[in-house]
Design a protein around this motif. Sequence first.
Motif, mmCIF file in Angstrom:
data_model
loop_
_atom_site.group_PDB
_atom_site.id
_atom_site.type_symbol
_atom_site.label_atom_id
_atom_site.label_comp_id
_atom_site.label_asym_id
_atom_site.label_seq_id
_atom_site.Cartn_x
_atom_site.Cartn_y
_atom_site.Cartn_z
ATOM 1 N N UNK A 1 45.074 46.542 29.901
ATOM 2 C CA UNK A 1 44.239 46.569 28.696
ATOM 3 C C UNK A 1 43.056 45.602 28.819
ATOM 4 N N UNK A 2 43.329 44.407 29.318
ATOM 5 C CA UNK A 2 42.234 43.432 29.414
ATOM 6 C C UNK A 2 41.247 43.801 30.522
ATOM 7 N N UNK A 3 41.739 44.503 31.518
ATOM 8 C CA UNK A 3 40.835 45.048 32.556
ATOM 9 C C UNK A 3 39.883 46.071 31.918
ATOM 10 N N UNK A 4 40.416 46.910 31.032
ATOM 11 C CA UNK A 4 39.569 47.895 30.356
ATOM 12 C C UNK A 4 38.556 47.191 29.454
ATOM 13 N N UNK A 5 39.010 46.177 28.742
ATOM 14 C CA UNK A 5 38.096 45.453 27.845
ATOM 15 C C UNK A 5 36.967 44.797 28.653
ATOM 16 N N UNK A 6 37.320 44.234 29.805
ATOM 17 C CA UNK A 6 36.323 43.580 30.659
ATOM 18 C C UNK A 6 35.242 44.566 31.109
ATOM 19 N N UNK B 1 36.661 55.556 26.875
ATOM 20 C CA UNK B 1 36.999 56.305 25.655
ATOM 21 C C UNK B 1 37.741 57.595 26.007
ATOM 22 N N UNK B 2 37.334 58.198 27.111
ATOM 23 C CA UNK B 2 38.016 59.431 27.555
ATOM 24 C C UNK B 2 39.487 59.132 27.896
ATOM 25 N N UNK C 1 45.951 59.739 23.721
ATOM 26 C CA UNK C 1 46.199 59.886 22.282
ATOM 27 C C UNK C 1 46.022 58.573 21.536
ATOM 28 N N UNK C 2 45.151 57.715 22.066
ATOM 29 C CA UNK C 2 44.953 56.412 21.422
ATOM 30 C C UNK C 2 43.489 56.214 21.053
ATOM 31 N N UNK C 3 43.265 55.301 20.103
ATOM 32 C CA UNK C 3 41.889 55.083 19.632
ATOM 33 C C UNK C 3 41.283 53.803 20.201
ATOM 34 N N UNK C 4 42.088 52.813 20.415
ATOM 35 C CA UNK C 4 41.526 51.513 20.825
ATOM 36 C C UNK C 4 42.285 50.923 22.017
ATOM 37 N N UNK C 5 41.620 49.987 22.668
ATOM 38 C CA UNK C 5 42.258 49.267 23.780
ATOM 39 C C UNK C 5 43.446 48.467 23.259
ATOM 40 N N UNK C 6 43.311 47.940 22.060
ATOM 41 C CA UNK C 6 44.429 47.174 21.475
ATOM 42 C C UNK C 6 45.670 48.036 21.302
ATOM 43 N N UNK C 7 45.431 49.298 20.931
ATOM 44 C CA UNK C 7 46.580 50.203 20.758
ATOM 45 C C UNK C 7 47.281 50.406 22.113
ATOM 46 N N UNK C 8 46.475 50.588 23.162
ATOM 47 C CA UNK C 8 47.061 50.747 24.502
ATOM 48 C C UNK C 8 47.833 49.476 24.896
ATOM 49 N N UNK C 9 47.241 48.338 24.586
ATOM 50 C CA UNK C 9 47.890 47.064 24.935
ATOM 51 C C UNK C 9 49.248 46.957 24.253
ATOM 52 N N UNK C 10 49.303 47.330 22.981
ATOM 53 C CA UNK C 10 50.584 47.271 22.240
ATOM 54 C C UNK C 10 51.620 48.202 22.860
ATOM 55 N N UNK C 11 51.168 49.413 23.178
ATOM 56 C CA UNK C 11 52.109 50.405 23.740
ATOM 57 C C UNK C 11 52.649 49.940 25.091
#
Length: 366
Positions: free
Chosen positions: A284-289, A299-300, A306-316
């Motif tokens: 997730x932090x790699x994506x944010x960077x 975004x793709x 099926x997620x909207x944000x990087x934070x959502x991916x990080x949680x999952x």
Amino acid sequence: MDFKFQIGTKVLFGRNCVKANGAEFSKLGARAFIVTGRSSGKASGALGDTTELLKDAGIAYMVYDRVDNNPTLENVKDAGMEAAAFEADFIIGIGGGSPLDAAKAAAVLAVNTVEPVELFKNIFSKKPLPVIAIPTTAGTGSEVTPYSILTRRDLETKMSFGNEDTFPKVAFMDARYTMSLDREVTVNTAVDALSHAVEGYLSRRSTAISDVFAIEAVEVFGQCLPALINGDFDFEAREKLLYSAMLGGMTISHTGTTIVHGIGYSLTYFRGLPHGRANGLLMAEYLRFNYEYVREKINKVLGLLGMKTIDELKRQLSGILNKGETFDEKEFSRYAALAMKQKSTSYNIRNVTETDMQDIMRKSLL
Ligand code: NAP
Ligand code: FE
């Protein structure tokens, strides 16, 4: 458009594919050297299917079942020497990424009398023996990559070698062989596959065609997320995970990996984190960077999952990977310095400094 595309591996995918394609073995010779882990060959059923077939075909074989997880140079030297002594015509790798990578190294060392450290020069005076790859995890994609990733104690890291001649000749992919994986290894290896697809997709080296594999890999991983969360894997889910991992391998065969793998190697080497889990904790932090540099592509990826944000991916990802260890700043400096030396760091779409790497680790692991 400008690209080179080559997968040097014939893929035979499907239930009972080993039994259905016995002729593939005989084509490669009369003496097979099998390289596998201590338990994976037997637990998966792949070793039994293979030896039965070899007996029926009259192919002599020897089983080397001492491959360690994250194999070292010493480990592959041992396998290579035994393969040479057996006068093998070809190598059969059975297992997760560790035995498959060791099989590729043994294939080179069986016919080239060099120290394993010479493998990284990627020039072999004799062509490696042909390798058949039978994966029993769904993650590394090693069955369709030329890479062999080995632990270098001398440099305190992991390093890969491989060239056009180290692609396995044939990959037998039967999801039955992954049914015996426990939930933890299933999740960790699936996340490794996701990491290959995402790092390849966002890499400076991505091409139109590698993106096709990467996008499909991410989409299929997304379809498996409910199973990964619930820990409930039927044959269909196992097949999808195996397919997704293969696509991830086809992606990195063309792009290589980037900084997630580069940093992850230290988490494995120094702290023993399983390879895929190490990558997943950094994702997730790699994506944010990288977000501002490849916004549309990221975004793709999120959309396909099926997620909207990087934070959502990080949680999952934290949910399925059980973040638990504690780390300190001294470790981050050491790991960042080592990751800067990895060739793959230069493939990251955004230029990376040592400080950036430390920051990614801080945000991911503290
Ligand atoms: P692995 O290290 O091969 O195996 C992990 C564990 O799972 C081992 O304990 C193994 O047992 C067990 N196992 C494997 N298959 C099983 C099955 N069907 N049933 C029950 N247990 C099973 O894990 P991996 O994640 O697949 O591979 C990781 C290695 O691959 C790392 O060294 C990594 O750097 C490398 N890698 C290579 C590539 C590439 O392109 N070549 C890409 C990414 C990563 P055993 O110990 O008995 O085998
Ligand atoms: Fe990997």
